[in-house]
Design a protein around this motif. Structure first.
Motif, PDB file in Angstrom:
ATOM      1  N   ALA A  84      23.100  54.986  30.984  1.00 50.79           N
ATOM      2  CA  ALA A  84      23.777  54.518  29.778  1.00 50.79           C
ATOM      3  C   ALA A  84      25.196  54.080  30.107  1.00 50.79           C
ATOM      4  CB  ALA A  84      23.807  55.629  28.735  1.00 50.79           C
ATOM      5  N   VAL A  85      25.643  53.028  29.420  1.00 48.20           N
ATOM      6  CA  VAL A  85      26.978  52.499  29.677  1.00 48.20           C
ATOM      7  C   VAL A  85      28.040  53.562  29.463  1.00 48.20           C
ATOM      8  CG1 VAL A  85      28.673  50.784  28.949  1.00 48.20           C
ATOM      9  CG2 VAL A  85      26.264  50.159  29.084  1.00 48.20           C
ATOM     10  N   THR A  86      27.846  54.402  28.431  1.00 47.89           N
ATOM     11  CA  THR A  86      28.844  55.427  28.130  1.00 47.89           C
ATOM     12  C   THR A  86      28.929  56.497  29.206  1.00 47.89           C
ATOM     13  OG1 THR A  86      27.174  56.608  26.838  1.00 47.89           O
ATOM     14  CG2 THR A  86      28.634  55.093  25.654  1.00 47.89           C
ATOM     15  N   ASP A  87      27.871  56.650  30.010  1.00 48.80           N
ATOM     16  CA  ASP A  87      27.843  57.678  31.045  1.00 48.80           C
ATOM     17  C   ASP A  87      28.078  57.125  32.445  1.00 48.80           C
ATOM     18  OD1 ASP A  87      25.058  59.185  29.335  1.00 48.80           O
ATOM     19  OD2 ASP A  87      27.203  59.558  29.088  1.00 48.80           O
ATOM     20  N   SER A  88      28.283  55.843  32.570  1.00 49.18           N
ATOM     21  CA  SER A  88      28.253  55.216  33.886  1.00 49.18           C
ATOM     22  C   SER A  88      29.609  55.046  34.537  1.00 49.18           C
ATOM     23  CB  SER A  88      27.594  53.835  33.777  1.00 49.18           C
ATOM     24  OG  SER A  88      28.384  52.981  32.953  1.00 49.18           O
ATOM     25  N   HIS A 119      32.001  57.029  35.692  1.00 47.60           N
ATOM     26  CA  HIS A 119      32.309  57.798  36.909  1.00 47.60           C
ATOM     27  C   HIS A 119      31.441  57.364  38.088  1.00 47.60           C
ATOM     28  CE1 HIS A 119      29.360  59.748  34.414  1.00 47.60           C
ATOM     29  NE2 HIS A 119      29.068  60.691  35.291  1.00 47.60           N
ATOM     30  N   PHE A 120      30.194  56.896  37.834  1.00 46.70           N
ATOM     31  CA  PHE A 120      29.355  56.400  38.921  1.00 46.70           C
ATOM     32  C   PHE A 120      29.879  55.056  39.430  1.00 46.70           C
ATOM     33  CE2 PHE A 120      25.891  58.724  36.428  1.00 46.70           C
ATOM     34  CZ  PHE A 120      26.081  59.891  37.138  1.00 46.70           C
ATOM     35  N   ILE A 121      30.290  54.198  38.490  1.00 45.26           N
ATOM     36  CA  ILE A 121      30.834  52.890  38.880  1.00 45.26           C
ATOM     37  C   ILE A 121      32.128  53.069  39.663  1.00 45.26           C
ATOM     38  CG2 ILE A 121      31.851  50.756  37.974  1.00 45.26           C
ATOM     39  CD1 ILE A 121      29.861  50.928  35.654  1.00 45.26           C
ATOM     40  N   ASN A 122      32.975  53.989  39.216  1.00 45.38           N
ATOM     41  CA  ASN A 122      34.232  54.238  39.930  1.00 45.38           C
ATOM     42  C   ASN A 122      33.983  54.761  41.336  1.00 45.38           C
ATOM     43  OD1 ASN A 122      35.664  53.438  37.689  1.00 45.38           O
ATOM     44  ND2 ASN A 122      36.022  55.526  36.933  1.00 45.38           N
ATOM     45  N   LEU A 123      32.969  55.608  41.480  1.00 47.60           N
ATOM     46  CA  LEU A 123      32.652  56.142  42.812  1.00 47.60           C
ATOM     47  C   LEU A 123      32.140  55.027  43.723  1.00 47.60           C
ATOM     48  CD1 LEU A 123      32.362  58.502  44.745  1.00 47.60           C
ATOM     49  CD2 LEU A 123      30.119  58.992  43.739  1.00 47.60           C
ATOM     50  N   ALA A 124      31.263  54.161  43.201  1.00 44.04           N
ATOM     51  CA  ALA A 124      30.763  53.036  43.996  1.00 44.04           C
ATOM     52  C   ALA A 124      31.913  52.122  44.417  1.00 44.04           C
ATOM     53  CB  ALA A 124      29.720  52.249  43.208  1.00 44.04           C
ATOM     54  N   GLU A 125      32.887  51.933  43.530  1.00 45.04           N
ATOM     55  CA  GLU A 125      34.052  51.106  43.868  1.00 45.04           C
ATOM     56  C   GLU A 125      34.862  51.750  44.983  1.00 45.04           C
ATOM     57  OE1 GLU A 125      38.040  49.219  41.683  1.00 45.04           O
ATOM     58  OE2 GLU A 125      36.597  50.437  40.560  1.00 45.04           O
ATOM     59  N   THR A 126      35.021  53.066  44.923  1.00 40.71           N
ATOM     60  CA  THR A 126      35.776  53.785  45.953  1.00 40.71           C
ATOM     61  C   THR A 126      35.086  53.711  47.311  1.00 40.71           C
ATOM     62  OG1 THR A 126      36.615  55.328  44.297  1.00 40.71           O
ATOM     63  CG2 THR A 126      36.726  56.028  46.598  1.00 40.71           C
ATOM     64  N   LEU A 127      33.753  53.769  47.311  1.00 43.49           N
ATOM     65  CA  LEU A 127      33.007  53.792  48.568  1.00 43.49           C
ATOM     66  C   LEU A 127      32.790  52.409  49.160  1.00 43.49           C
ATOM     67  CD1 LEU A 127      30.226  56.411  47.661  1.00 43.49           C
ATOM     68  CD2 LEU A 127      32.428  56.808  48.767  1.00 43.49           C
ATOM     69  N   SER A 128      32.901  51.367  48.356  1.00 42.37           N
ATOM     70  CA  SER A 128      32.634  50.003  48.829  1.00 42.37           C
ATOM     71  C   SER A 128      33.823  49.450  49.613  1.00 42.37           C
ATOM     72  CB  SER A 128      32.334  49.082  47.641  1.00 42.37           C
ATOM     73  OG  SER A 128      31.193  49.521  46.936  1.00 42.37           O
ATOM     74  N   GLN A 129      33.524  48.576  50.544  1.00 48.37           N
ATOM     75  CA  GLN A 129      34.577  47.949  51.347  1.00 48.37           C
ATOM     76  C   GLN A 129      34.881  46.523  50.904  1.00 48.37           C
ATOM     77  OE1 GLN A 129      33.646  48.301  55.529  1.00 48.37           O
ATOM     78  NE2 GLN A 129      33.926  50.516  55.536  1.00 48.37           N
TER      79      GLN A 129
END
Length: 463
Positions: free
Chosen positions: A91-95, A97-107
């Motif tokens: 769900a968009v409302t729950d996503s 922290h997952f999106i932020n983590l993917a951004e942190t891990l991506s190069q």
């Protein structure tokens, strides 16, 4: 009501609670128990779907101390198909922290966009790769790859090289055992690993045990594999188990990386499209540096050997492995009869068994024995036992496995197979042929087992 015991005593008691639901019920006893035992619930996790991993990952992001408590993660029983996962993205409302983590891990920005999209679509390996950087105290990992995967390969390469997200704190420094398998794709087929993919695990400092399904060694990768092996410092791994694999070069890049290899178990399979046939002599050369430390060698239990592979006629699977006398630490040996003895072109082996086996041997399991070779093998084993006091004093167990049944003999001998179980029995004349060996074993105090993998009663005490 809380027990009138100090926390350190309660924590010691909690260590003995192994069942997941029992640990969960501990949390419901009181607020004190919840705070005290919450980390136990997250110590070992078996994650089977995107919903489970989202919940688990969300808890770790909310309370980082739980991430530090994780010791074992198992993805082997992943049941959620990619198509089903895509039907309920997070769900968009729950996503956030997952999106932020993917951004942190991506190069790169492109990598970030693709990662977020795959997370939303329920791509299993995208979620696996998102979780792994958070669990720095992990000891045991059972990981499942997809047939065409980039996330996990990329994550492991970055971990070994110390790149983002592992540039601040080294990754997987405590990881001791890894087991790799494959997720079925839409056609219910599975992929394969190359030695290049799995070698990063060999570079982790605490690794001791590595196992994998379907490792495929190809002549086409020979140059790149040898170059990578040169860059791998001595691996601390002592146990390697490869199932349904194909090692045309004897898995040399993996074995050469381990300076103290104690156990090597290999199951061959010609069912891979690029399989080039089983070459026992290649493994003999690969294991040369391990002769003084190898204690357990299986080549190759219940393997699949086809008469033809993509490379042509499969003419090497019955090749002689070579003498084992220089394997001075070897205790446990499981090997096919044509690879143990050089009997390919004659009735009797060119080199007797007593001149092949090491004196250190405790147990010998010979598989792939045909009935017309059983008499020869019995004679060879009797000769070995004649030198038990002077040469093979450590020998305690013998197993002989082969195709020793047929339906016609079952009826003629009065052994009737059950219609409901299709139970089969070893032919009585096979037992008669082995009787002289059984008598010698009984006198010497050695356990002897005659087995047929189609006769379940003969296999139960082994598995």
């Amino acid at each position: 009501m809380d027990l009138p015991l100090p926390n350190d005593i309660l924590l010691l008691v909690g260590e003995f609670v192994e069942d997941h639901w029992d640990r969960y019920n501990l949390l419901l006893v009181s607020h004190r128990f919840h705070d005290l035992f919450l980390h136990l619930l997250y110590r070992a996790a078996t994650l089977k779907s995107c919903a489970q991993i989202q919940s688990f990952l969300g808890a770790l992001l909310h309370r980082p101390e739980l991430a530090r408590a994780v010791r074992a993660v198992d993805f082997h029983d992943w049941q959620q198909s990619r198509a089903a996962s895509a039907s309920y993205p997070f769900a968009v409302t729950d996503s956030t922290h997952f999106i932020n983590l993917a951004e942190t891990l991506s190069q790169t920005e492109e990598e970030q966009k693709r990662w977020v999209q795959d997370l939303s679509n329920g791509v299993a390996e995208a979620w696996f790769a998102l979780l792994l950087p958070l669990i720095g105290n992990l000891r045991h990992l059972q990981l499942a790859y997809s047939k065409n995967n980039n996330y996990l390969d990329r994550m492991m390469q970055r971990a070994v090289k110390g790149e983002n997200p592992f540039h601040v704190q080294p990754a997987f420094r405590m990881l001791q055992s890894v087991s790799l398998s494959h997720l079925p794709d839409d056609e219910d087929s599975r992929g394969s690993f190359t030695p290049l993919q799995v070698l990063p695990f060999f570079q982790l400092p605490s690794m001791r045990t590595f196992s994998a399904d379907s490792v495929l060694e190809s002549m086409q990768l020979e140059e790149s594999e040898s170059q990578l092996t040169e860059t791998v410092s001595s691996s601390p791994i002592t146990e390697i188990t490869l199932r349904t694999s194909s090692g045309s070069r004897g898995m040399v890049s993996l074995i050469a990386a381990c300076s103290s290899l104690k156990s090597f178990k290999y199951q061959h399979s010609d069912s891979h499209l690029l399989a080039e046939g089983y070459r026992p002599s290649s493994f003999y050369r690969s294991l040369d540096a391990s002769k003084g430390c190898l204690q357990s060698l299986w080549l190759d239990n219940c393997g699949t050997h086809l008469p033809f592979t993509i490379a042509g006629a499969n003419e090497t699977h019955d090749e002689w492995f070579g003498p084992l006398t220089e394997f001075t630490a070897l205790k446990d040996l499981r090997i096919r009869l044509p690879n143990l003895l050089d009997v390919r072109y004659q009735l009797d082996p060119s080199c007797p068994l007593m001149d092949i086996l090491p004196a250190s041997l405790n147990s010998l399991y010979v598989e792939g024995c045909k009935e017309n070779s059983l008499g020869m093998l019995v004679r060879q084993l009797k000769s070995v036992l004649q030198k038990r006091k002077t040469q093979f004093s450590n020998l305690k167990r013998l197993d002989i496995e082969g195709s020793f049944h047929d339906e016609e003999d079952e009826e003629a001998s009065g052994y009737q197979a059950s219609d409901s179980t299709n139970q089969r029995f070893i032919r009585p004349r096979v037992y008669e042929m082995a009787e002289p060996l059984r008598e010698v074993c009984a006198e010497a105090g050695i356990d002897l087992y005659l087995r047929d993998r189609d006769c379940l009663d003969t296999m139960r005490d082994y598995f």
